[in-house]
Design an enzyme around this catalytic site. Structure first.
Site, PDB file in Angstrom:
ATOM      1  N   ASP A  92     -38.182  18.333 -30.157  1.00 59.37           N
ATOM      2  CA  ASP A  92     -37.496  17.123 -30.616  1.00 59.37           C
ATOM      3  C   ASP A  92     -38.297  15.879 -30.311  1.00 59.37           C
ATOM      4  OD1 ASP A  92     -36.959  17.539 -27.823  1.00 59.37           O
ATOM      5  OD2 ASP A  92     -35.403  16.009 -27.916  1.00 59.37           O
ATOM      6  N   GLU A 186     -35.164  18.043 -25.557  1.00 61.92           N
ATOM      7  CA  GLU A 186     -35.653  17.536 -24.269  1.00 61.92           C
ATOM      8  C   GLU A 186     -35.275  16.074 -24.083  1.00 61.92           C
ATOM      9  OE1 GLU A 186     -38.519  15.618 -21.419  1.00 61.92           O
ATOM     10  OE2 GLU A 186     -38.146  15.141 -23.517  1.00 61.92           O
TER      11      GLU A 186
HETATM   12 ZN   LIG Z   1     -41.768  14.393 -24.233  1.00 58.28          ZN
END
Ligand SMILES: [Zn+2]
Length: 422
Positions: A92, A186
């Site tokens: 992401d 993340e």
């Molecule tokens: Zn990163």
């Protein structure tokens, strides 16, 4: 003059790393804080599918996506008895700037001057971006000026992919079994919680999610979030005499009573922690102050949280008809607490950096990585550089030379662990 690569290996990997980055950044993989399922957005699955296809084509085994959107694969080792190691990067990109319609631009042989991007008047000025000054002669990748680049963390993905492609094509290079994982979400702090450590089956892992070449991180913030909710007494203002207790005004007093020129993100650096007010909303009846609290030391983090709670309670206590509740959540720990028990893991990273010609620089990150949570959950996971900079902004850029170095470090790291067989 074009800058030299850190090694012949890096030079040989550069084209592949760049091609991959340019391909991966075109898929919009922004994560969404309104998290309902994993992954939080379909673009992350689209990239995961592309990567699984490429891993398969490279010759890795067991390339698959699990039910939560984690793409994994295995490169079997060619030495006996070496531990299984993991290479990780996240799918992401940050929800903080647009990640749709990314049009990456390649600037060959950077001349050290100001880079004017074609859209939105965005400028990369080395006077305000000291890391850029040092990249004279590098090939750089930037945005067109109005989106993220997504080098955070597609540079990391491209580096891991180029490294395992190289190792798969060079069976004469000794390597342990390598497990690869590209994980979702993340940036919103969710991904690592769902990471299936048992199924991954590695003794340790490395995230490729850092920044400046040669840097290595085995220390992150320890982190908490604290929401302060103040309840007042809401009454029609025309009939409020002696009755109204304004929660929004109390919130203002709490903000004014917090430290102003210390313990804030803008007044601290290096190893100092802070209290950061990131959102305030309020009416006369009810007000909410949302904060994050950070330090490198758990005891000091607890002191900052206590200061925040005492400040809020002290202000609200001056008005007996108001109430305050503070909801404190631990977010992630300093990975150092867990990595200190596994000194060989960090030592291998430093050895790999040296073999690629870098003097390793241990830099504590003023933030977290997936490795903070994974290390706490039992998979020791320090972080390596990627060559990307100015993350989470339209000025994001990456050095192709440094990305090639990071891919080469991954290859060297495999070599270091292959020597630890038996
Ligand atoms: Zn990163």
């Amino acid at each position: 003059m074009t800058a030299a690569f850190s090694s012949e290996l890096a030079e040989g990997l550069a084209d592949d790393v760049l091609d991959r980055l340019l391909r991966y950044v075109r898929i919009d993989t922004q994560s969404d804080r309104a998290y309902a399922q994993s992954p939080s957005t379909p673009g992350q699955l689209e990239l995961a599918r592309l990567l699984v296809g490429e891993l398969d084509a490279i010759g890795l085994e067991e390339a698959a996506i699990d039910g939560n959107g984690f793409a994994t694969a295995t490169l079997p080792g060619n030495v006996d008895g070496a531990p299984v190691i993991g290479f990780l990067a996240h799918l992401d990109t940050s929800p903080d700037e647009s990640g749709a319609g990314v049009e990456p631009l390649v600037h060959r042989d950077y001349d050290g001057g100001v880079i004017a991007l074609p859209r939105n008047g965005t400028v990369l000025d080395p006077e305000h971006m000291p890391e850029l000054t040092a990249k004279r002669g590098h090939d750089l990748v930037t945005t067109s000026g109005d989106t993220l680049l997504g080098a955070d963390d597609k540079a990391g993905i491209a580096e891991v992919m180029a490294a395992v492609a190289y190792l798969a094509a060079h069976p004469e290079v000794p390597r342990p079994t390598i497990r690869v994982c590209f994980s979702p979400d993340e940036e919103i702090g969710e991904g690592a919680k769902l990471f299936d450590i048992d199924a991954f089956g590695a003794a340790c892992a490395y995230t490729f999610d850092g920044s400046e070449a040669g840097e290595f991180t085995d220390e992150t913030f320890t982190a908490a979030g604290a929401d302060i909710v103040i309840h007042g007494v809401d009454v029609h203002p025309g009939m409020a005499t002696g009755k109204l207790v304004n929660a929004a005004r109390l919130a203002g007093r709490v903000l004014a009573a917090l430290p102003q020129d210390r313990l804030t993100p803008e007044s601290t650096a290096d190893r100092e922690g802070f209290i950061h007010v990131h959102s305030v909303e309020g009416t006369a009846g009810r007000a909410t102050i949302r904060t994050i609290v950070r330090d490198f030391d758990d005891d000091r983090l607890a002191e900052h949280v206590a200061l925040l709670v005492e400040t809020a309670e002290g202000v609200v206590a001056t008005e007996p008809r108001a109430r305050v509740a503070v909801d404190v959540k631990h977010q992630y720990p300093n990975m150092r607490t867990f990595l200190d028990a596994h000194p060989t893991v960090s030592a291998a990273a430093e050895e790999a950096l040296r073999r690629e010609g870098f003097e390793p620089r241990r830099v504590p990150i003023r933030g977290g990585t997936d490795g903070s949570i994974l290390s706490a959950r039992g998979l020791p996971t320090p972080n390596l550089f990627t060559g990307g900079h100015d993350y989470h902004s339209v000025r994001e850029w990456a050095s192709v030379h440094d990305m090639a170095s990071a891919a080469a470090v991954a290859v060297r790291l495999a070599g270091v662990w292959a020597e630890r067989s038996g």
